[in-house]
Motif scaffolding. Structure first.
Motif, PDB file in Angstrom:
ATOM      1  N   LYS A   1     -11.111  -3.066 -10.972  1.00  0.00           N
ATOM      2  CA  LYS A   1     -11.701  -2.767  -9.632  1.00  0.00           C
ATOM      3  C   LYS A   1     -13.012  -1.914  -9.746  1.00  0.00           C
ATOM      4  O   LYS A   1     -14.140  -2.194  -9.336  1.00  0.00           O
TER       5      LYS A   1
ATOM      6  N   ASP B   1      -4.964  -2.634 -15.131  1.00  0.00           N
ATOM      7  CA  ASP B   1      -4.653  -1.239 -15.107  1.00  0.00           C
ATOM      8  C   ASP B   1      -3.548  -0.903 -16.127  1.00  0.00           C
ATOM      9  O   ASP B   1      -3.464   0.401 -16.360  1.00  0.00           O
ATOM     10  N   PHE B   2      -2.864  -1.674 -16.409  1.00  0.00           N
ATOM     11  CA  PHE B   2      -1.649  -1.358 -17.569  1.00  0.00           C
ATOM     12  C   PHE B   2      -2.097  -1.076 -19.027  1.00  0.00           C
ATOM     13  O   PHE B   2      -1.738  -0.287 -19.769  1.00  0.00           O
TER      14      PHE B   2
ATOM     15  N   THR C   1       3.966   1.764 -18.839  1.00  0.00           N
ATOM     16  CA  THR C   1       3.529   2.506 -17.499  1.00  0.00           C
ATOM     17  C   THR C   1       2.231   2.809 -17.370  1.00  0.00           C
ATOM     18  O   THR C   1       1.530   3.203 -18.233  1.00  0.00           O
ATOM     19  N   PHE C   2       1.780   3.140 -15.921  1.00  0.00           N
ATOM     20  CA  PHE C   2       0.624   3.678 -15.565  1.00  0.00           C
ATOM     21  C   PHE C   2       0.053   4.934 -16.368  1.00  0.00           C
ATOM     22  O   PHE C   2      -0.918   5.165 -16.576  1.00  0.00           O
TER      23      PHE C   2
ATOM     24  N   PHE D   1      -5.669   5.312 -10.665  1.00  0.00           N
ATOM     25  CA  PHE D   1      -5.388   5.003  -9.337  1.00  0.00           C
ATOM     26  C   PHE D   1      -3.937   5.249  -8.875  1.00  0.00           C
ATOM     27  O   PHE D   1      -3.336   5.865  -8.257  1.00  0.00           O
ATOM     28  N   SER D   2      -3.192   4.515  -9.939  1.00  0.00           N
ATOM     29  CA  SER D   2      -1.673   4.473  -9.674  1.00  0.00           C
ATOM     30  C   SER D   2      -0.819   5.382  -9.880  1.00  0.00           C
ATOM     31  O   SER D   2       0.121   5.589  -9.188  1.00  0.00           O
TER      32      SER D   2
ATOM     33  N   ARG E   1       1.060   7.811  -6.898  1.00  0.00           N
ATOM     34  CA  ARG E   1       2.581   7.787  -6.642  1.00  0.00           C
ATOM     35  C   ARG E   1       2.817   9.500  -6.700  1.00  0.00           C
ATOM     36  O   ARG E   1       3.700  10.028  -6.303  1.00  0.00           O
TER      37      ARG E   1
ATOM     38  N   PHE F   1       2.160   7.881  -1.449  1.00  0.00           N
ATOM     39  CA  PHE F   1       3.317   6.775  -1.583  1.00  0.00           C
ATOM     40  C   PHE F   1       3.487   5.656  -2.795  1.00  0.00           C
ATOM     41  O   PHE F   1       2.337   5.477  -3.338  1.00  0.00           O
ATOM     42  N   PRO F   2       4.667   5.224  -2.749  1.00  0.00           N
ATOM     43  CA  PRO F   2       4.595   4.288  -4.006  1.00  0.00           C
ATOM     44  C   PRO F   2       3.812   3.016  -3.536  1.00  0.00           C
ATOM     45  O   PRO F   2       3.587   2.870  -2.616  1.00  0.00           O
ATOM     46  N   LEU F   3       3.455   2.553  -4.718  1.00  0.00           N
ATOM     47  CA  LEU F   3       2.249   1.247  -4.414  1.00  0.00           C
ATOM     48  C   LEU F   3       2.882   0.054  -3.696  1.00  0.00           C
ATOM     49  O   LEU F   3       2.124  -0.322  -3.070  1.00  0.00           O
ATOM     50  N   GLU F   4       4.122  -0.138  -3.697  1.00  0.00           N
ATOM     51  CA  GLU F   4       4.678  -1.227  -2.948  1.00  0.00           C
ATOM     52  C   GLU F   4       4.630  -1.065  -1.480  1.00  0.00           C
ATOM     53  O   GLU F   4       5.382  -1.794  -0.794  1.00  0.00           O
ATOM     54  N   PHE F   5       4.775   0.295  -1.227  1.00  0.00           N
ATOM     55  CA  PHE F   5       4.868   0.595   0.278  1.00  0.00           C
ATOM     56  C   PHE F   5       4.018   0.093   1.226  1.00  0.00           C
ATOM     57  O   PHE F   5       2.746   0.277   0.934  1.00  0.00           O
TER      58      PHE F   5
ATOM     59  N   TRP G   1     -10.575   6.341  -2.443  1.00  0.00           N
ATOM     60  CA  TRP G   1      -9.568   5.502  -3.633  1.00  0.00           C
ATOM     61  C   TRP G   1      -9.877   6.179  -4.805  1.00  0.00           C
ATOM     62  O   TRP G   1     -10.867   6.263  -5.387  1.00  0.00           O
TER      63      TRP G   1
END
Lengths: 152, 122, 330
Positions: C24, C41-42, C47-48, C137-138, C142, C146-150, C160
């Motif tokens: 990004k 991003d991985f 893991t991040f 970012f990731s 967390r 919040f969790p990324l999927e939230f 950001w």
């Protein structure tokens, strides 16, 4: 100017300056997405009653909610629900699907810390308070109901 | 035609409740968890004063799908268990009536966590 | 008031610099200046957190290589990041055979590590010091939010976190822009409680450090080709301009903010970029580049940091800010 007054004045100045979310698109989006989720729920409920006429109303609702929870968990898993949530805000948080998302999302996120300490421990980081407050307050109502019942 | 009207009411009431949630997010800066908690307690209150069933009779999914329905269902369980089991019902009632939803959320949450990976937001 | 500014006698040079960013960031305004843009991003890790660690390792190796040195020439690593116990830096450091000094100044870490490194090099204690800073970012999301999927909406004041790592090598030998001055900042807290509104929480600290720097060095904003803050974002930099004007100092066109300039408008980052990677990657790519070309001669680089933690926030604490400044001359 002493410390407290300066903090107050600064906070007031900042609050006047911060950009506000424009109400038009966000309220409208939350309205129609939230309404649509409810309509889908109603559709599932009606379909269940049509397919299984013997189902009691309560069981039909239970099935409906379970299906909605499944769908939300699925959408969370494939990475769609967070995009939907960014778009609709309250429209995806307030329905039961938001509850499902709040349980599934930390589970997926903390998976890399392992199944026990990651998934299981962190599962209720967001949804925990909802269940705790719900159970405690409804038990309180039940208790009042019980005490009133003793005298009436 | 009647069914269309039914769905319209569901849409309008459900949408309105969600919009109140959005208004709370925009104006109060509350976190989503707090908003959900307040909606659940509101549902508990509606059921406790006995209004929920009346609203539910015409709003249907419009009030049952939002988390208000979860709060009402907790209370409904507590009250009916108190009626049948007495004091024990205070403890057993609420989770019995909502066990399906909570268990479903735990089970599906667990399964999808095993299957899926987290992704970066764009 | 005591003098906060250090003036370096031997003026350590930045002999090598390296920046590595996420996809990004690689589409943002500085895309042409970064050394390496990751495809995802991985970064090939599971893991991040591990990805962030690998970014630090690669940035350090890249900076050493660009300084035309070898790993055995390095005397010390000064590094920091945003995660608890600064694990990205510390775990990356175990891959290298030189001493490590971990620093934490939230998003101001780049200037902090460079100032510490410059003091050591200027004092003649070590020859080559690597300074590195990273954020992801990731991992930040967390840990702090919040969790990324939230499925939540980001408030309009939010920023950001930049996925990126920047590293540079300080040395007395070799060619490169010189670090001439450093001003360490005080921790300033004007009572902002909203954790999303980091720009407003950090702006007063930037003002204090800037005032101290101008006073101690008898300079004005016009003496610099570029005055750049780290990640105040759109809102925070506007606040800083207002605060400075109140004190009678006008920040003109030579003032900018890395966070505000980082992303394109259509990337929907609301108030702009943040995180230590934000200032670190801009500094180690764009600013160093312009200094080397001679397009900039004297730069005041002052990243700001919001020293918050989720524990303190949940206990009702407000968000303190800190800002360190360094002056680099081409």
């Amino acid at each position: 100017m002493n410390e407290k007054e300066r903090m107050k004045a600064y906070n007031k100045y900042v609050n006047a300056k911060i950009p506000k979310t424009r109400p038009f698109p966000s309220l409208f989006n939350s309205f129609w997405v939230g309404g649509l989720i409810c309509v889908i729920g109603q559709g599932i409920n009606d379909l269940l009653l049509f397919l299984m006429p013997n189902l009691s109303e309560q069981s039909a609702w239970a099935y409906t909610l379970i299906i909605l929870i499944f769908l939300a968990a699925l959408l969370t898993g494939i990475g769609v629900y967070d995009k939907l949530g960014k778009f609709a805000g309250g429209g995806t948080i307030v329905p039961i699907t938001g509850f499902s998302n709040s349980i599934t999302s930390p589970s997926i996120e903390y998976k890399c810390e392992g199944i026990v300490y990651g998934i299981c421990v962190k599962m209720f980081t967001i949804a925990g308070p909802i269940i705790v407050f719900g159970v405690v307050s409804s038990a309180f109502v039940g208790l009042i109901y019980y005490i009133v019942g003793l005298f009436v | 035609m009647e069914i269309f009207l039914d769905y319209l009411i569901v849409f309008l009431i459900g949408g309105f409740i969600c919009m109140i949630g959005e208004v709370l997010i925009i104006t109060t800066n509350l976190t989503p968890a707090r908003i959900l908690v307040s909606f659940v307690i509101f549902g508990v209150f509606l059921e406790a004063v006995g209004v929920f069933d009346y609203i539910s009779s015409f709003a249907k999914a419009g009030i049952n799908v939002p988390i208000i329905g979860f709060g009402a269902s907790l209370t409904k369980g507590a009250i009916s268990a108190v009626e049948s089991q007495g004091l024990l019902g205070v403890f057993t009632g609420s989770l019995t009536s909502t066990s399906g939803g909570i268990a479903a959320a735990i089970i599906f949450g667990f399964l999808f966590a095993l299957m899926c990976h987290s992704r970066t937001k764009k | 008031m005591k003098c906060q500014t250090i003036k370096f006698k031997k003026q350590p040079k930045i002999v090598g610099s390296y920046s590595i960013v996420g996809p990004k960031e690689g589409e943002g305004n500085f895309k042409d200046y970064f050394d390496y843009i990751m495809k995802n991003d991985f970064f090939g890790e599971k893991t991040f957190e591990k990805a962030e660690r690998k970014m630090v390792e690669n940035a350090i190796i890249g900076a050493i290589a660009k300084a035309k040195l070898e790993v055995k020439d390095v005397n010390l690593l000064v590094a920091g990041d945003l995660l608890n116990q600064i694990i990205s830096s510390s775990y990356a450091a175990r891959a290298f055979d030189f001493p490590y000094l971990g620093v934490y100044g939230a998003c101001s870490t780049m200037a902090e590590s460079m100032a510490v490194g410059a003091i050591i090099v200027d004092g003649g204690y070590y020859d080559n010091v690597v300074c590195c800073t990273t954020s992801h970012f990731s991992t930040a999301e967390r840990q702090y939010r919040f969790p990324l999927e939230f499925g939540n909406q980001r408030p309009p004041v939010s920023q950001w976190t930049v996925t990126g790592a920047g590293a540079c090598v300080l040395s007395l030998k070799g060619e490169g822009p010189k670090v001439t001055m450093a001003t360490f900042g005080k921790v300033v807290d004007w009572g902002i409680v909203d954790v999303n509104n980091m720009g407003a929480a950090m702006a007063p600290s930037a003002m204090e450090t800037m005032l101290a720097h101008f006073e101690n060095t008898s300079t004005t904003p016009d003496d610099y080709d570029l005055i750049v803050t780290g990640d105040l974002g759109k809102l925070g930099s506007e606040i800083l301009i207002d605060l400075m004007e109140e004190k009678g100092i006008k920040l003109g066109l030579n003032y900018g903010d890395c966070g505000q300039m980082y992303y394109r408008r259509d990337q929907k980052t609301l108030c702009g970029g943040s995180g230590c990677g934000c200032s670190a990657t801009v500094f180690n790519s764009y600013i160093i580049n312009k200094l080397k070309k001679g397009e900039l001669k004297k730069v005041l680089f002052m990243p700001t940091g919001a020293l918050l933690s989720t524990t303190a926030t949940q206990q009702g604490e407000s968000v303190p800010g800190v800002c360190h400044a360094i002056v680099i001359e081409g």
